[in-house]
Design a protein around this motif. Structure first.
Motif, PDB file in Angstrom:
ATOM      1  N   ALA A   1       0.828  -1.206   0.000  1.00 26.07           N
ATOM      2  CA  ALA A   1       0.000   0.000   0.000  1.00 26.07           C
ATOM      3  C   ALA A   1       0.861   1.254   0.000  1.00 26.07           C
ATOM      4  O   ALA A   1       0.571   2.221  -0.714  1.00 26.07           O
ATOM      5  CB  ALA A   1      -0.928   0.001   1.214  1.00 26.07           C
ATOM      6  N   ALA A   2       1.933   1.242   0.779  1.00 23.89           N
ATOM      7  CA  ALA A   2       2.823   2.407   0.820  1.00 23.89           C
ATOM      8  C   ALA A   2       3.486   2.645  -0.531  1.00 23.89           C
ATOM      9  O   ALA A   2       3.572   3.791  -0.996  1.00 23.89           O
ATOM     10  CB  ALA A   2       3.879   2.210   1.904  1.00 23.89           C
ATOM     11  N   ILE A   3       3.935   1.580  -1.173  1.00 24.03           N
ATOM     12  CA  ILE A   3       4.550   1.725  -2.496  1.00 24.03           C
ATOM     13  C   ILE A   3       3.525   2.232  -3.505  1.00 24.03           C
ATOM     14  O   ILE A   3       3.813   3.134  -4.302  1.00 24.03           O
ATOM     15  CB  ILE A   3       5.165   0.386  -2.948  1.00 24.03           C
ATOM     16  N   GLY A   4       2.326   1.676  -3.477  1.00 24.76           N
ATOM     17  CA  GLY A   4       1.291   2.087  -4.421  1.00 24.76           C
ATOM     18  C   GLY A   4       0.902   3.542  -4.266  1.00 24.76           C
ATOM     19  O   GLY A   4       0.814   4.287  -5.252  1.00 24.76           O
ATOM     20  N   ILE A   5       0.690   3.977  -3.038  1.00 20.11           N
ATOM     21  CA  ILE A   5       0.292   5.368  -2.816  1.00 20.11           C
ATOM     22  C   ILE A   5       1.453   6.307  -3.122  1.00 20.11           C
ATOM     23  O   ILE A   5       1.247   7.402  -3.667  1.00 20.11           O
ATOM     24  CB  ILE A   5      -0.242   5.543  -1.384  1.00 20.11           C
ATOM     25  N   GLY A   6       2.660   5.896  -2.819  1.00 18.33           N
ATOM     26  CA  GLY A   6       3.823   6.709  -3.167  1.00 18.33           C
ATOM     27  C   GLY A   6       3.969   6.894  -4.666  1.00 18.33           C
ATOM     28  O   GLY A   6       4.250   7.998  -5.149  1.00 18.33           O
ATOM     29  N   ARG A   7       3.760   5.819  -5.403  1.00 18.57           N
ATOM     30  CA  ARG A   7       3.842   5.920  -6.871  1.00 18.57           C
ATOM     31  C   ARG A   7       2.721   6.783  -7.425  1.00 18.57           C
ATOM     32  O   ARG A   7       2.930   7.573  -8.351  1.00 18.57           O
ATOM     33  CB  ARG A   7       3.788   4.540  -7.498  1.00 18.57           C
ATOM     34  N   ILE A   8       1.532   6.656  -6.872  1.00 13.91           N
ATOM     35  CA  ILE A   8       0.410   7.481  -7.332  1.00 13.91           C
ATOM     36  C   ILE A   8       0.732   8.961  -7.110  1.00 13.91           C
ATOM     37  O   ILE A   8       0.536   9.790  -7.992  1.00 13.91           O
ATOM     38  CB  ILE A   8      -0.887   7.108  -6.597  1.00 13.91           C
ATOM     39  N   GLY A   9       1.214   9.280  -5.921  1.00 16.79           N
ATOM     40  CA  GLY A   9       1.542  10.672  -5.614  1.00 16.79           C
ATOM     41  C   GLY A   9       2.632  11.214  -6.529  1.00 16.79           C
ATOM     42  O   GLY A   9       2.529  12.331  -7.039  1.00 16.79           O
ATOM     43  N   GLY A  10       3.671  10.424  -6.737  1.00 15.52           N
ATOM     44  CA  GLY A  10       4.768  10.858  -7.596  1.00 15.52           C
ATOM     45  C   GLY A  10       4.336  11.070  -9.037  1.00 15.52           C
ATOM     46  O   GLY A  10       4.673  12.082  -9.669  1.00 15.52           O
ATOM     47  N   GLN A  11       3.579  10.120  -9.545  1.00 16.93           N
ATOM     48  CA  GLN A  11       3.120  10.240 -10.931  1.00 16.93           C
ATOM     49  C   GLN A  11       2.119  11.377 -11.091  1.00 16.93           C
ATOM     50  O   GLN A  11       2.093  12.042 -12.125  1.00 16.93           O
ATOM     51  CB  GLN A  11       2.495   8.920 -11.396  1.00 16.93           C
ATOM     52  N   ALA A  12       1.294  11.601 -10.082  1.00 15.44           N
ATOM     53  CA  ALA A  12       0.340  12.711 -10.161  1.00 15.44           C
ATOM     54  C   ALA A  12       1.080  14.048 -10.170  1.00 15.44           C
ATOM     55  O   ALA A  12       0.731  14.951 -10.941  1.00 15.44           O
ATOM     56  CB  ALA A  12      -0.636  12.656  -8.988  1.00 15.44           C
ATOM     57  N   MET A  13       2.097  14.183  -9.335  1.00 20.17           N
ATOM     58  CA  MET A  13       2.864  15.429  -9.323  1.00 20.17           C
ATOM     59  C   MET A  13       3.577  15.640 -10.659  1.00 20.17           C
ATOM     60  O   MET A  13       3.650  16.757 -11.164  1.00 20.17           O
ATOM     61  CB  MET A  13       3.891  15.419  -8.186  1.00 20.17           C
ATOM     62  N   GLU A  14       4.078  14.563 -11.230  1.00 19.66           N
ATOM     63  CA  GLU A  14       4.721  14.668 -12.545  1.00 19.66           C
ATOM     64  C   GLU A  14       3.704  15.080 -13.608  1.00 19.66           C
ATOM     65  O   GLU A  14       3.988  15.929 -14.461  1.00 19.66           O
ATOM     66  CB  GLU A  14       5.361  13.333 -12.921  1.00 19.66           C
ATOM     67  N   GLY A  15       2.521  14.501 -13.560  1.00 19.62           N
ATOM     68  CA  GLY A  15       1.476  14.852 -14.523  1.00 19.62           C
ATOM     69  C   GLY A  15       1.022  16.292 -14.372  1.00 19.62           C
ATOM     70  O   GLY A  15       0.789  16.985 -15.373  1.00 19.62           O
ATOM     71  N   ILE A  16       0.904  16.743 -13.122  1.00 16.58           N
ATOM     72  CA  ILE A  16       0.508  18.136 -12.892  1.00 16.58           C
ATOM     73  C   ILE A  16       1.605  19.084 -13.362  1.00 16.58           C
ATOM     74  O   ILE A  16       1.322  20.154 -13.908  1.00 16.58           O
ATOM     75  CB  ILE A  16       0.161  18.352 -11.407  1.00 16.58           C
ATOM     76  N   ALA A  17       2.868  18.706 -13.163  1.00 20.97           N
ATOM     77  CA  ALA A  17       3.970  19.554 -13.623  1.00 20.97           C
ATOM     78  C   ALA A  17       3.993  19.650 -15.148  1.00 20.97           C
ATOM     79  O   ALA A  17       4.319  20.699 -15.707  1.00 20.97           O
ATOM     80  CB  ALA A  17       5.294  19.013 -13.117  1.00 20.97           C
ATOM     81  N   ARG A  18       3.645  18.562 -15.818  1.00 23.18           N
ATOM     82  CA  ARG A  18       3.635  18.584 -17.283  1.00 23.18           C
ATOM     83  C   ARG A  18       2.413  19.303 -17.854  1.00 23.18           C
ATOM     84  O   ARG A  18       2.484  19.908 -18.912  1.00 23.18           O
ATOM     85  CB  ARG A  18       3.655  17.155 -17.836  1.00 23.18           C
ATOM     86  N   GLN A  19       1.285  19.195 -17.161  1.00 23.01           N
ATOM     87  CA  GLN A  19       0.039  19.785 -17.655  1.00 23.01           C
ATOM     88  C   GLN A  19      -0.721  20.443 -16.497  1.00 23.01           C
ATOM     89  O   GLN A  19      -1.667  19.868 -15.961  1.00 23.01           O
ATOM     90  CB  GLN A  19      -0.816  18.685 -18.293  1.00 23.01           C
ATOM     91  N   PRO A  20      -0.315  21.636 -16.119  1.00 25.11           N
ATOM     92  CA  PRO A  20      -0.934  22.283 -14.951  1.00 25.11           C
ATOM     93  C   PRO A  20      -2.429  22.534 -15.094  1.00 25.11           C
ATOM     94  O   PRO A  20      -3.149  22.561 -14.088  1.00 25.11           O
ATOM     95  CB  PRO A  20      -0.188  23.615 -14.836  1.00 25.11           C
ATOM     96  N   GLU A  21      -2.915  22.669 -16.298  1.00 23.21           N
ATOM     97  CA  GLU A  21      -4.352  22.938 -16.473  1.00 23.21           C
ATOM     98  C   GLU A  21      -5.213  21.727 -16.141  1.00 23.21           C
ATOM     99  O   GLU A  21      -6.410  21.864 -15.913  1.00 23.21           O
ATOM    100  CB  GLU A  21      -4.653  23.436 -17.898  1.00 23.21           C
ATOM    101  N   ALA A  22      -4.626  20.556 -16.100  1.00 23.81           N
ATOM    102  CA  ALA A  22      -5.374  19.336 -15.776  1.00 23.81           C
ATOM    103  C   ALA A  22      -5.200  18.938 -14.309  1.00 23.81           C
ATOM    104  O   ALA A  22      -5.499  17.802 -13.935  1.00 23.81           O
ATOM    105  CB  ALA A  22      -4.928  18.201 -16.680  1.00 23.81           C
ATOM    106  N   ALA A  23      -4.735  19.856 -13.481  1.00 27.33           N
ATOM    107  CA  ALA A  23      -4.427  19.531 -12.083  1.00 27.33           C
ATOM    108  C   ALA A  23      -5.657  19.028 -11.324  1.00 27.33           C
ATOM    109  O   ALA A  23      -5.560  18.096 -10.527  1.00 27.33           O
ATOM    110  CB  ALA A  23      -3.832  20.744 -11.379  1.00 27.33           C
ATOM    111  N   GLY A  24      -6.805  19.628 -11.561  1.00 30.80           N
ATOM    112  CA  GLY A  24      -8.018  19.217 -10.845  1.00 30.80           C
ATOM    113  C   GLY A  24      -8.427  17.791 -11.158  1.00 30.80           C
ATOM    114  O   GLY A  24      -8.747  17.009 -10.260  1.00 30.80           O
ATOM    115  N   LYS A  25      -8.402  17.441 -12.439  1.00 30.43           N
ATOM    116  CA  LYS A  25      -8.769  16.070 -12.833  1.00 30.43           C
ATOM    117  C   LYS A  25      -7.752  15.057 -12.316  1.00 30.43           C
ATOM    118  O   LYS A  25      -8.125  13.968 -11.852  1.00 30.43           O
ATOM    119  CB  LYS A  25      -8.867  15.970 -14.353  1.00 30.43           C
TER     120      LYS A  25
END
Length: 87
Positions: A27-51
């Motif tokens: 669970a810790a690995i999964g949530i850590g990966r989700i958080g990391g990938q979400a931050m990367e996605g938000i950094a690449r596309q800030p307009e999609a941050a809410g979704k």
């Protein structure tokens, strides 16, 4: 016969403890990966941050539910009166 029963009960308790640990680590690995990938996605596309944030929270909640279920199953195995009274 008694040795076999004690070994079986010991293996059940050991398996429950190891299983709970693996569930927590997964669970810790999964949530850590989700958080990391979400931050990367938000950094690449800030307009999609809410979704991205909404999807991240839903998936993190699902991982938490599955991990809680796994820990509860391990706890039920460890506290099974049929196993504990054999020890």
């Amino acid at each position: 016969m008694l040795t076999t029963i004690l070994l079986t009960a010991g293996y059940a308790l050991m398996g429950a403890g190891i299983g709970a640990g693996i569930v927590a680590i997964g669970a810790a690995i999964g949530i850590g990966r989700i958080g990391g990938q979400a931050m990367e996605g938000i950094a690449r596309q800030p307009e999609a941050a809410g979704k991205i944030q909404t999807a991240m929270l839903i998936i993190a909640a699902l991982i938490e539910v599955v991990s809680l279920f796994g820990v509860v199953v391990c706890l039920l195995i460890a506290t099974n009166p049929g196993i504990v009274e054999k020890l």
